[in-house]
Design a protein around this motif. Sequence first.
Motif, mmCIF file in Angstrom:
data_model
loop_
_atom_site.group_PDB
_atom_site.id
_atom_site.type_symbol
_atom_site.label_atom_id
_atom_site.label_comp_id
_atom_site.label_asym_id
_atom_site.label_seq_id
_atom_site.Cartn_x
_atom_site.Cartn_y
_atom_site.Cartn_z
ATOM 1 N N CYS A 95 0.852 -1.197 0.000
ATOM 2 C CA CYS A 95 0.000 0.000 0.000
ATOM 3 C C CYS A 95 0.882 1.239 0.000
ATOM 4 N N SER A 96 0.237 2.388 -0.229
ATOM 5 C CA SER A 96 1.044 3.606 -0.299
ATOM 6 C C SER A 96 1.444 4.130 1.077
ATOM 7 N N GLY A 97 0.717 3.802 2.124
ATOM 8 C CA GLY A 97 1.107 4.303 3.445
ATOM 9 C C GLY A 97 0.341 3.612 4.542
ATOM 10 N N VAL A 98 0.890 3.674 5.749
ATOM 11 C CA VAL A 98 0.220 3.052 6.889
ATOM 12 C C VAL A 98 -1.035 3.851 7.264
ATOM 13 N N VAL A 99 -0.945 5.180 7.211
ATOM 14 C CA VAL A 99 -2.117 5.980 7.580
ATOM 15 C C VAL A 99 -3.283 5.747 6.599
ATOM 16 N N PRO A 100 -3.040 5.814 5.266
ATOM 17 C CA PRO A 100 -4.145 5.474 4.361
ATOM 18 C C PRO A 100 -4.707 4.071 4.637
ATOM 19 N N SER A 101 -3.850 3.140 5.018
ATOM 20 C CA SER A 101 -4.323 1.776 5.308
ATOM 21 C C SER A 101 -5.175 1.742 6.577
ATOM 22 N N LEU A 102 -4.797 2.573 7.559
ATOM 23 C CA LEU A 102 -5.611 2.634 8.785
ATOM 24 C C LEU A 102 -7.021 3.113 8.432
ATOM 25 N N LYS A 103 -7.066 4.117 7.558
ATOM 26 C CA LYS A 103 -8.370 4.683 7.156
ATOM 27 C C LYS A 103 -9.205 3.610 6.446
ATOM 28 N N ILE A 104 -8.565 2.902 5.518
ATOM 29 C CA ILE A 104 -9.301 1.866 4.765
ATOM 30 C C ILE A 104 -9.715 0.737 5.706
ATOM 31 N N ALA A 105 -8.878 0.431 6.690
ATOM 32 C CA ALA A 105 -9.225 -0.628 7.652
ATOM 33 C C ALA A 105 -10.487 -0.237 8.426
ATOM 34 N N VAL A 106 -10.555 1.031 8.843
ATOM 35 C CA VAL A 106 -11.735 1.500 9.581
ATOM 36 C C VAL A 106 -12.984 1.337 8.695
ATOM 37 N N GLU A 107 -12.850 1.750 7.444
ATOM 38 C CA GLU A 107 -14.010 1.691 6.539
ATOM 39 C C GLU A 107 -14.379 0.260 6.158
ATOM 40 N N THR A 108 -13.381 -0.627 6.159
ATOM 41 C CA THR A 108 -13.637 -2.017 5.750
ATOM 42 C C THR A 108 -14.289 -2.825 6.867
ATOM 43 N N ALA A 228 5.870 -1.039 7.578
ATOM 44 C CA ALA A 228 6.609 -0.362 6.497
ATOM 45 C C ALA A 228 8.078 -0.279 6.886
ATOM 46 N N PRO A 229 8.972 -0.148 5.889
ATOM 47 C CA PRO A 229 10.384 0.073 6.243
ATOM 48 C C PRO A 229 10.680 1.548 6.567
ATOM 49 N N SER A 230 9.657 2.407 6.481
ATOM 50 C CA SER A 230 9.832 3.865 6.574
ATOM 51 C C SER A 230 10.625 4.358 7.774
ATOM 52 N N LYS A 231 10.219 3.927 8.981
ATOM 53 C CA LYS A 231 10.848 4.439 10.200
ATOM 54 C C LYS A 231 12.232 3.835 10.380
ATOM 55 N N THR A 232 12.321 2.530 10.183
ATOM 56 C CA THR A 232 13.570 1.799 10.438
ATOM 57 C C THR A 232 14.717 2.326 9.595
ATOM 58 N N PHE A 233 14.453 2.592 8.316
ATOM 59 C CA PHE A 233 15.543 2.930 7.390
ATOM 60 C C PHE A 233 15.483 4.384 6.905
ATOM 61 N N ASN A 239 6.562 6.655 0.634
ATOM 62 C CA ASN A 239 5.166 6.204 0.773
ATOM 63 C C ASN A 239 4.987 4.752 0.350
ATOM 64 N N THR A 240 5.757 3.902 0.981
ATOM 65 C CA THR A 240 5.721 2.475 0.636
ATOM 66 C C THR A 240 5.488 1.669 1.914
ATOM 67 N N SER A 241 4.354 0.990 1.975
ATOM 68 C CA SER A 241 4.041 0.220 3.182
ATOM 69 C C SER A 241 3.363 -1.080 2.769
ATOM 70 N N TYR A 242 2.978 -1.852 3.768
ATOM 71 C CA TYR A 242 2.249 -3.090 3.450
ATOM 72 C C TYR A 242 1.343 -3.466 4.612
ATOM 73 N N ALA A 243 0.283 -4.198 4.265
ATOM 74 C CA ALA A 243 -0.640 -4.726 5.269
ATOM 75 C C ALA A 243 -0.580 -6.239 5.149
ATOM 76 N N HIS A 261 -10.124 2.023 -3.259
ATOM 77 C CA HIS A 261 -9.718 3.388 -2.889
ATOM 78 C C HIS A 261 -8.346 3.766 -3.452
ATOM 79 N N HIS A 262 -7.847 2.934 -4.330
ATOM 80 C CA HIS A 262 -6.612 3.249 -5.062
ATOM 81 C C HIS A 262 -5.423 3.556 -4.151
ATOM 82 N N ILE A 263 -5.255 2.770 -3.105
ATOM 83 C CA ILE A 263 -4.072 2.995 -2.247
ATOM 84 C C ILE A 263 -3.029 1.890 -2.448
ATOM 85 N N THR A 264 -3.185 1.108 -3.530
ATOM 86 C CA THR A 264 -2.271 -0.022 -3.689
ATOM 87 C C THR A 264 -1.220 0.191 -4.789
#
Length: 386
Positions: A95-108, A228-233, A239-243, A261-264
């Motif tokens: 997915c493009s980001g953890v926050v967009p994924s949180l939003k989609i998770a809430v809606e799903t 996501a590898p965002s924080k670690t590295f 904007n690269t994450s995964y669920a 929702h086009h976040i993939t």
Amino acid sequence: MKKDSINFDKKIDRMETDCVKYDGLQSYFGVTDAKPLWVADMDFATPKFVQKALERKLKQQIYGYEIPSSNSFEAVINWQKRHNLELQKEDILFCSGVVPSLKIAVETFSEIGDEVVVFPPVYFPFFSVVKDSNRELIESYLVQKDGKYEIDFLDFESKITSKTKLLLLCSPHNPAGRVWSENELRKLDEICKKYNILVVSDEIHSDLVFTKFTSFATINPTSLILNAPSKTFNVAGFNTSYAFSLNNAIIEKFKINAKKHHITSLNTLSNTVIQSCYSDEGGVWLEELLVYLKKNIFFTEKFFKKYLPSVNVLKVEATYLVWLDFKETGLKHKQIKEKLLNNAKVALNDGITFGKNGKYCFRLNVALPKKELKIALKKIKIAFSK
Ligand SMILES: Cc1ncc(COP(=O)(O)O)c(C=O)c1O
């Protein structure tokens, strides 16, 4: 990888690079002369081997659409073995980001009007993803005990109703710096199972830990994990994450809505980022990073204890974010804020943005060269000694 290629002491000028931490000072704090110790990215260079992989990728000359490559799936599967997880390709969605994924998770996984629980003080998008989806935000406040935050299990359970469908867990917790113990997670799981509540666990800080981390997926496979590898590295800007989920029905339902929702879509550099970060070299680099961060955290704890003992430094079990509680200074929240920004000239995150129990608190980012950290802490000492 040569260890001498890692140099966390090196100061890198980030001004005028369009990074929010430095170039966003004016719009977020109304100043340009403060040392930025806020946004959760590090002032350390992204690892050399990642930079080199990106340079090679940029040489391909055409930057068109990308698909997640099988090597990227492999990289995530291998990396997550660190957290005792055995994933299959089908369990994962980029997915493009953890926050967009949180939003989609809430809606799903909930309907309009349903209740979603969060544990403040917590990373502020946890509030907006719920409110912006027209769900009811249920706040169960963490409580300070023995120098760290704990979940108030009685309060949490008392707030559950027949409309409570989801728990958004920040694990490890930002900004409290907690690594939830296996016992705490099991207790949470017990309550959630009793009331049929799905846990969505944001594990973006799971590599940056100083004690044993337990992924919620190992506690309950019927949960959704975001990472996501965002924080670690230090690669958040890609904007690269995964669920992922070990439960097929959960991940399949999430995949459908995430695609809707086009976040993939990945960007041109996503595959390169994932594969170069989640590599053996990545593992070695991470070990070195954790040693450096631990030293900065230890230095900060000692500094406050010695020079400003009325500032309570919460125990940091994870992340490079230190939660400072100024309540015992007797100052008003506004006065603390002004002293930090105008006298000490340091820009920290205001605790109130993480929830109302963040009053009198500020979040300090210590992922910077130790020399720089020392200068900033000295300025805080002088400002609060007056
Ligand atoms: C807990 C947590 N989740 C998510 C994010 C941001 O994730 P992303 O940039 O992938 O949306 C952050 C960044 O600070 C964070 O601390």
